[in-house]
Design a protein around this motif. Structure first.
Motif, PDB file in Angstrom:
ATOM      1  N   LEU A  59      41.669  48.417  35.462  1.00  0.00           N
ATOM      2  CA  LEU A  59      40.642  47.462  35.875  1.00  0.00           C
ATOM      3  C   LEU A  59      40.529  47.388  37.389  1.00  0.00           C
ATOM      4  CD1 LEU A  59      41.285  44.564  33.326  1.00  0.00           C
ATOM      5  CD2 LEU A  59      39.415  46.223  33.311  1.00  0.00           C
ATOM      6  N   SER A  60      41.655  47.488  38.078  1.00  0.00           N
ATOM      7  CA  SER A  60      41.630  47.402  39.536  1.00  0.00           C
ATOM      8  C   SER A  60      40.891  48.575  40.160  1.00  0.00           C
ATOM      9  CB  SER A  60      43.061  47.345  40.092  1.00  0.00           C
ATOM     10  OG  SER A  60      43.711  46.154  39.696  1.00  0.00           O
ATOM     11  N   PHE A  61      41.141  49.772  39.651  1.00  0.00           N
ATOM     12  CA  PHE A  61      40.520  50.967  40.234  1.00  0.00           C
ATOM     13  C   PHE A  61      39.127  51.241  39.658  1.00  0.00           C
ATOM     14  CE2 PHE A  61      44.919  51.788  41.393  1.00  0.00           C
ATOM     15  CZ  PHE A  61      44.788  52.295  42.688  1.00  0.00           C
ATOM     16  N   VAL A 134      40.747  43.400  27.784  1.00  0.00           N
ATOM     17  CA  VAL A 134      40.112  44.384  28.666  1.00  0.00           C
ATOM     18  C   VAL A 134      38.691  43.963  29.010  1.00  0.00           C
ATOM     19  CG1 VAL A 134      39.384  46.791  28.890  1.00  0.00           C
ATOM     20  CG2 VAL A 134      41.547  46.258  27.759  1.00  0.00           C
ATOM     21  N   LEU A 135      37.947  43.453  28.034  1.00  0.00           N
ATOM     22  CA  LEU A 135      36.564  43.045  28.279  1.00  0.00           C
ATOM     23  C   LEU A 135      36.495  41.824  29.204  1.00  0.00           C
ATOM     24  CD1 LEU A 135      34.993  43.517  24.729  1.00  0.00           C
ATOM     25  CD2 LEU A 135      34.692  44.956  26.757  1.00  0.00           C
ATOM     26  N   VAL A 136      37.339  40.828  28.929  1.00  0.00           N
ATOM     27  CA  VAL A 136      37.371  39.637  29.791  1.00  0.00           C
ATOM     28  C   VAL A 136      37.830  40.029  31.192  1.00  0.00           C
ATOM     29  CG1 VAL A 136      38.523  37.432  30.184  1.00  0.00           C
ATOM     30  CG2 VAL A 136      37.737  38.023  27.892  1.00  0.00           C
ATOM     31  N   GLY A 137      38.837  40.903  31.260  1.00  0.00           N
ATOM     32  CA  GLY A 137      39.303  41.369  32.554  1.00  0.00           C
ATOM     33  C   GLY A 137      38.238  42.175  33.277  1.00  0.00           C
ATOM     34  N   GLY A 138      37.493  42.983  32.528  1.00  0.00           N
ATOM     35  CA  GLY A 138      36.416  43.752  33.141  1.00  0.00           C
ATOM     36  C   GLY A 138      35.358  42.862  33.763  1.00  0.00           C
ATOM     37  N   PRO A 192      44.415  35.239  39.471  1.00  0.00           N
ATOM     38  CA  PRO A 192      43.765  36.416  38.876  1.00  0.00           C
ATOM     39  C   PRO A 192      44.792  37.461  38.457  1.00  0.00           C
ATOM     40  CG  PRO A 192      42.556  35.697  40.816  1.00  0.00           C
ATOM     41  CD  PRO A 192      43.828  34.867  40.767  1.00  0.00           C
ATOM     42  N   GLY A 193      44.728  37.862  37.225  1.00  0.00           N
ATOM     43  CA  GLY A 193      45.692  38.815  36.688  1.00  0.00           C
ATOM     44  C   GLY A 193      46.696  38.161  35.765  1.00  0.00           C
ATOM     45  N   GLY A 194      47.039  36.917  36.023  1.00  0.00           N
ATOM     46  CA  GLY A 194      48.018  36.223  35.206  1.00  0.00           C
ATOM     47  C   GLY A 194      47.556  36.010  33.781  1.00  0.00           C
ATOM     48  N   ALA A 195      46.347  35.495  33.619  1.00  0.00           N
ATOM     49  CA  ALA A 195      45.819  35.234  32.282  1.00  0.00           C
ATOM     50  C   ALA A 195      45.601  36.530  31.513  1.00  0.00           C
ATOM     51  CB  ALA A 195      44.510  34.453  32.378  1.00  0.00           C
ATOM     52  N   LEU A 196      45.178  37.585  32.208  1.00  0.00           N
ATOM     53  CA  LEU A 196      44.953  38.873  31.551  1.00  0.00           C
ATOM     54  C   LEU A 196      46.262  39.458  31.041  1.00  0.00           C
ATOM     55  CD1 LEU A 196      42.369  40.508  33.976  1.00  0.00           C
ATOM     56  CD2 LEU A 196      41.958  39.199  31.890  1.00  0.00           C
ATOM     57  N   ALA A 197      47.319  39.321  31.849  1.00  0.00           N
ATOM     58  CA  ALA A 197      48.637  39.796  31.420  1.00  0.00           C
ATOM     59  C   ALA A 197      49.095  39.048  30.177  1.00  0.00           C
ATOM     60  CB  ALA A 197      49.641  39.625  32.557  1.00  0.00           C
ATOM     61  N   ALA A 218      39.891  31.009  29.079  1.00  0.00           N
ATOM     62  CA  ALA A 218      39.144  30.055  29.895  1.00  0.00           C
ATOM     63  C   ALA A 218      39.470  30.212  31.377  1.00  0.00           C
ATOM     64  CB  ALA A 218      39.446  28.626  29.440  1.00  0.00           C
ATOM     65  N   MET A 219      40.741  30.452  31.718  1.00  0.00           N
ATOM     66  CA  MET A 219      41.120  30.598  33.116  1.00  0.00           C
ATOM     67  C   MET A 219      40.533  31.865  33.720  1.00  0.00           C
ATOM     68  SD  MET A 219      42.658  27.834  33.685  1.00  0.00           S
ATOM     69  CE  MET A 219      43.285  28.105  35.335  1.00  0.00           C
ATOM     70  N   SER A 220      40.487  32.941  32.931  1.00  0.00           N
ATOM     71  CA  SER A 220      39.868  34.182  33.416  1.00  0.00           C
ATOM     72  C   SER A 220      38.368  33.999  33.623  1.00  0.00           C
ATOM     73  CB  SER A 220      40.119  35.326  32.422  1.00  0.00           C
ATOM     74  OG  SER A 220      41.481  35.663  32.377  1.00  0.00           O
ATOM     75  N   LEU A 221      37.726  33.313  32.683  1.00  0.00           N
ATOM     76  CA  LEU A 221      36.286  33.069  32.813  1.00  0.00           C
ATOM     77  C   LEU A 221      35.987  32.135  33.978  1.00  0.00           C
ATOM     78  CD1 LEU A 221      35.216  32.734  29.059  1.00  0.00           C
ATOM     79  CD2 LEU A 221      34.961  34.699  30.594  1.00  0.00           C
ATOM     80  N   LEU A 222      36.904  31.207  34.261  1.00  0.00           N
ATOM     81  CA  LEU A 222      36.717  30.312  35.397  1.00  0.00           C
ATOM     82  C   LEU A 222      36.705  31.106  36.705  1.00  0.00           C
ATOM     83  CD1 LEU A 222      36.510  27.468  36.594  1.00  0.00           C
ATOM     84  CD2 LEU A 222      39.018  27.366  36.577  1.00  0.00           C
ATOM     85  N   VAL A 223      37.642  32.027  36.855  1.00  0.00           N
ATOM     86  CA  VAL A 223      37.672  32.884  38.042  1.00  0.00           C
ATOM     87  C   VAL A 223      36.381  33.696  38.127  1.00  0.00           C
ATOM     88  CG1 VAL A 223      38.842  34.825  39.164  1.00  0.00           C
ATOM     89  CG2 VAL A 223      40.188  33.032  38.062  1.00  0.00           C
ATOM     90  N   THR A 224      35.903  34.170  36.983  1.00  0.00           N
ATOM     91  CA  THR A 224      34.676  34.968  36.938  1.00  0.00           C
ATOM     92  C   THR A 224      33.475  34.158  37.406  1.00  0.00           C
ATOM     93  OG1 THR A 224      35.541  36.251  35.080  1.00  0.00           O
ATOM     94  CG2 THR A 224      33.165  36.318  35.436  1.00  0.00           C
TER      95      THR A 224
END
Length: 241
Positions: A59-61, A134-138, A192-197, A218-224
């Motif tokens: 996701l990072s690259f 992966v989708l939420v992280g993307g 960022p990254g914590g919720a995805l992990a 929810a935390m990942s979507l909040l960052v988004t």
């Protein structure tokens, strides 16, 4: 055809035709993520930790670095200016440009997760949750790319402007992986990254209460959402004069 779909189709063709972009989006992420196989044990323990590291690298690259570079390049080419004067909305333009990268990351993740499962002799306990991670992280990394591109003057500058987010995401991944799932607090999921992990770990190992899974999403979507909101006001659609 919807505006975002037309933009996505055109962007995918541009990615595949440009050798440098194709290398950045396809080969390098798989190479770096594949290097994780050379480590006996990544940060944390178990196959899920390996899957989390691989997902973070992809996701990072594939999405974040390539997305930031792409937005900066399209701005210099005045492509964004032309799109902005069309009927497509801001969200439609950004979605169209970032969607091919998110889908590429999903395909890459499927390949690496399959190899990881074969090597470890283990399959994910909740594959659907792993796909969702992966989708939420993307989506989150695409939003961060939009935000970072607002402060990136050229494609070449992206390697510098993306560095702070790389550090923060790595810290979020490591913080989560070195903490037991039941001891994870909201403050860790907010990084960022914590919720995805956490989501990827649940997807591979199983477990996780519905409320815990929903909180991580929810935390990942909040960052988004916050990233998109800030980027929408700061982003420039044409090169600085």
């Amino acid at each position: 055809m919807n505006g975002w779909a037309a933009v996505a189709g055109a962007e995918l063709r541009l990615i595949l035709r440009n050798r440098t972009t194709a290398l950045m989006a396809l080969a390098l992420p798989l190479l770096f993520a594949g290097l994780s196989f050379s480590q006996n044990s990544p940060v944390g323990e178990g196959t899920s930790a390996l899957a989390v590291v691989q997902m973070g690298m992809l996701l990072s690259f594939t999405v974040y670095l390539t997305g930031t570079t792409t937005l900066s390049a399209r701005r210099q080419q005045l492509y964004l200016k032309r799109l902005r004067s069309s009927r497509a909305s801001v969200l439609g333009i950004v979605t169209g440009l970032m969607l091919p990268l998110v889908l590429l990351a999903l395909v890459q993740a499927a390949v690496l997760f399959g190899l990881t499962g074969a090597v470890a002799g283990q399959v994910p306990a909740q594959p659907a949750l792993l796909v969702l991670a992966v989708l939420v992280g993307g989506a989150m990394f695409a939003a961060l790319a939009f935000l970072t591109a607002a402060f990136t003057s050229s494609p070449e500058a992206a390697q510098f402007t993306t560095a702070p987010a790389f550090v923060v995401v790595a810290a979020g991944l490591i913080w989560t992986l070195t903490t037991s799932p039941e001891d994870i607090g909201p403050e860790q999921l907010a990084v960022p990254g914590g919720a995805l992990a956490q989501l990827a770990r649940y997807g591979w190992d199983g477990g996780g209460s519905p409320s815990g899974i929903l909180l991580a999403i929810a935390m990942s979507l909040l960052v988004t959402v916050v990233s998109i909101a800030v980027a929408a006001t700061a982003f420039r659609w044409e090169p600085r004069g």
